[in-house]
Design an enzyme around this catalytic site. Structure first.
Site, PDB file in Angstrom:
ATOM      1  N   HIS A  11      -7.711   6.064  -1.476  1.00  0.00           N
ATOM      2  CA  HIS A  11      -8.480   5.194  -1.181  1.00  0.00           C
ATOM      3  C   HIS A  11      -8.596   4.853   0.577  1.00  0.00           C
ATOM      4  O   HIS A  11      -7.390   5.196   1.081  1.00  0.00           O
ATOM      5  CB  HIS A  11      -8.088   3.947  -1.759  1.00  0.00           C
ATOM      6  CG  HIS A  11      -6.118   4.060  -1.212  1.00  0.00           C
ATOM      7  ND1 HIS A  11      -5.529   3.477  -1.185  1.00  0.00           N
ATOM      8  CD2 HIS A  11      -4.952   4.393  -2.536  1.00  0.00           C
ATOM      9  CE1 HIS A  11      -3.879   3.569  -0.727  1.00  0.00           C
ATOM     10  NE2 HIS A  11      -3.986   3.887  -1.535  1.00  0.00           N
ATOM     11  N   ARG A  62      -6.383  -0.589  -5.436  1.00  0.00           N
ATOM     12  CA  ARG A  62      -6.650  -0.067  -3.882  1.00  0.00           C
ATOM     13  C   ARG A  62      -7.796   0.749  -4.191  1.00  0.00           C
ATOM     14  O   ARG A  62      -8.902   0.942  -3.410  1.00  0.00           O
ATOM     15  CB  ARG A  62      -5.670   0.073  -2.926  1.00  0.00           C
ATOM     16  CG  ARG A  62      -4.616   0.939  -3.275  1.00  0.00           C
ATOM     17  CD  ARG A  62      -3.458   0.937  -2.702  1.00  0.00           C
ATOM     18  NE  ARG A  62      -2.509   2.226  -3.009  1.00  0.00           N
ATOM     19  CZ  ARG A  62      -1.460   1.540  -4.166  1.00  0.00           C
ATOM     20  NH1 ARG A  62      -1.563   0.856  -4.789  1.00  0.00           N
ATOM     21  NH2 ARG A  62      -0.771   2.528  -3.907  1.00  0.00           N
ATOM     22  N   GLU A  89      -1.355   6.539  -8.492  1.00  0.00           N
ATOM     23  CA  GLU A  89       0.078   7.130  -7.211  1.00  0.00           C
ATOM     24  C   GLU A  89       0.924   7.413  -8.219  1.00  0.00           C
ATOM     25  O   GLU A  89       0.812   6.744  -8.783  1.00  0.00           O
ATOM     26  CB  GLU A  89       0.231   6.029  -6.238  1.00  0.00           C
ATOM     27  CG  GLU A  89       0.921   6.511  -5.215  1.00  0.00           C
ATOM     28  CD  GLU A  89       0.069   7.646  -5.173  1.00  0.00           C
ATOM     29  OE1 GLU A  89       0.547   8.846  -4.970  1.00  0.00           O
ATOM     30  OE2 GLU A  89       0.251   7.300  -2.956  1.00  0.00           O
ATOM     31  N   HIS A 188      -5.216   7.582  -5.380  1.00  0.00           N
ATOM     32  CA  HIS A 188      -4.369   8.084  -4.322  1.00  0.00           C
ATOM     33  C   HIS A 188      -4.575   9.034  -3.799  1.00  0.00           C
ATOM     34  O   HIS A 188      -4.365  10.067  -4.119  1.00  0.00           O
ATOM     35  CB  HIS A 188      -3.056   7.447  -5.386  1.00  0.00           C
ATOM     36  CG  HIS A 188      -4.168   6.181  -5.990  1.00  0.00           C
ATOM     37  ND1 HIS A 188      -3.431   5.377  -5.266  1.00  0.00           N
ATOM     38  CD2 HIS A 188      -4.312   5.978  -6.614  1.00  0.00           C
ATOM     39  CE1 HIS A 188      -3.474   4.329  -5.885  1.00  0.00           C
ATOM     40  NE2 HIS A 188      -4.518   4.398  -6.723  1.00  0.00           N
TER      41      HIS A 188
END
Length: 258
Positions: A11, A62, A89, A188
């Site tokens: 991202h 995100r 993530e 991520h």
């Protein structure tokens, strides 16, 4: 011989990337620079002639916001977006919210590098007294997972990220690619690194040296068995990419503290 193309994307820069803090599962929107990174990425992929059939994201804003901005810049807003916590993530446990450079000053750069980069070292577990514990585990998005909320991780090594990601890759993502669909995974740094480790057969030691900057698409060309037929390619201006990689690597250095 190359049969399929897959694009992995970390991202765009988030607010806590800018502050050099361990963000992990805390939900952060993109910074102004992160929005621009995602838009630039979309324009680049459009120039490269990409036409996506399907996008996979985590359930963190995100990651989703990046996918939306990329598709908008490509004029492909209609492309389906599928979300899963399994692309989240890495869960940094008790490190969440802490400044990486500050931690490097306190514990040494090598210790922070082990926490950030090693394959099988798990950081300290997040405790119920942690300032972000309730925010994470009371978040409604985690009622949508395919595991009970009490069974969600409290901290993860990169190995544990791969262990929770791989079933999703095998059951859901890989079959779509093998149907001939062009797939973007907007996720991520660590979920992308874990997947690269699996696809490219990167050793437990060498994965520590794989750095993915924000907003830079990674192109993989795969054979029938979804094995790479050539080295991964980071798309875009290579000098800027190398500078971005160095910036990420420097985040764990004590001299970054202010």
């Amino acid at each position: 011989m190359s049969k399929y193309k897959l694009v992995l994307l970390r991202h765009g820069e988030g607010a806590w990337n800018k502050e050099n803090r361990f963000c992990s599962w805390v939900d952060q929107k993109l910074s102004e620079d992160g929005v621009k990174e995602a838009q630039d990425c979309g324009r680049l992929l459009k120039q490269q002639g990409y036409k996506f059939d399907l996008v996979f994201t985590s359930i963190l804003s995100r990651s989703i916001q990046t996918a939306w901005l990329v598709l908008e810049a490509m004029g492909q807003e209609w492309v389906p977006v599928v979300k899963s916590w399994r692309l989240n993530e890495r869960h940094y446990g008790g490190l969440i919210g802490l400044n990486r450079a500050e931690m490097a000053r306190q514990h040494g750069e090598e210790k922070v590098k082990v926490w950030r980069r090693s394959y099988d070292v798990t950081p300290p577990l997040i405790e119920e007294s942690h300032p972000y514990f309730l925010e994470l585990y009371n978040d409604r998005r985690y009622t949508t997972c395919d595991v009970a909320r009490e069974n969600l991780p409290r901290a993860e090594s990169l190995k544990e990220v791969l262990n929770r990601l791989l079933p999703y890759w095998n059951s859901t993502v890989a079959p779509e690619i093998q149907k001939g669909k062009t797939v973007l995974i907007s996720a991520h740094g660590n979920s992308c690194r874990a997947l690269l480790k699996h696809l490219e057969g990167i050793s437990d030691q060498d994965i520590a040296n794989v750095t993915l900057p924000t907003g830079i698409p990674v192109q993989l060309e795969l054979d029938d068995n979804l094995k790479p037929v050539k080295p991964r390619q980071l798309l875009g201006d290579q000098a800027k990419i190398q500078a971005a990689i160095k910036k990420v690597e420097d985040q764990g250095k004590a001299k970054q503290a202010t």
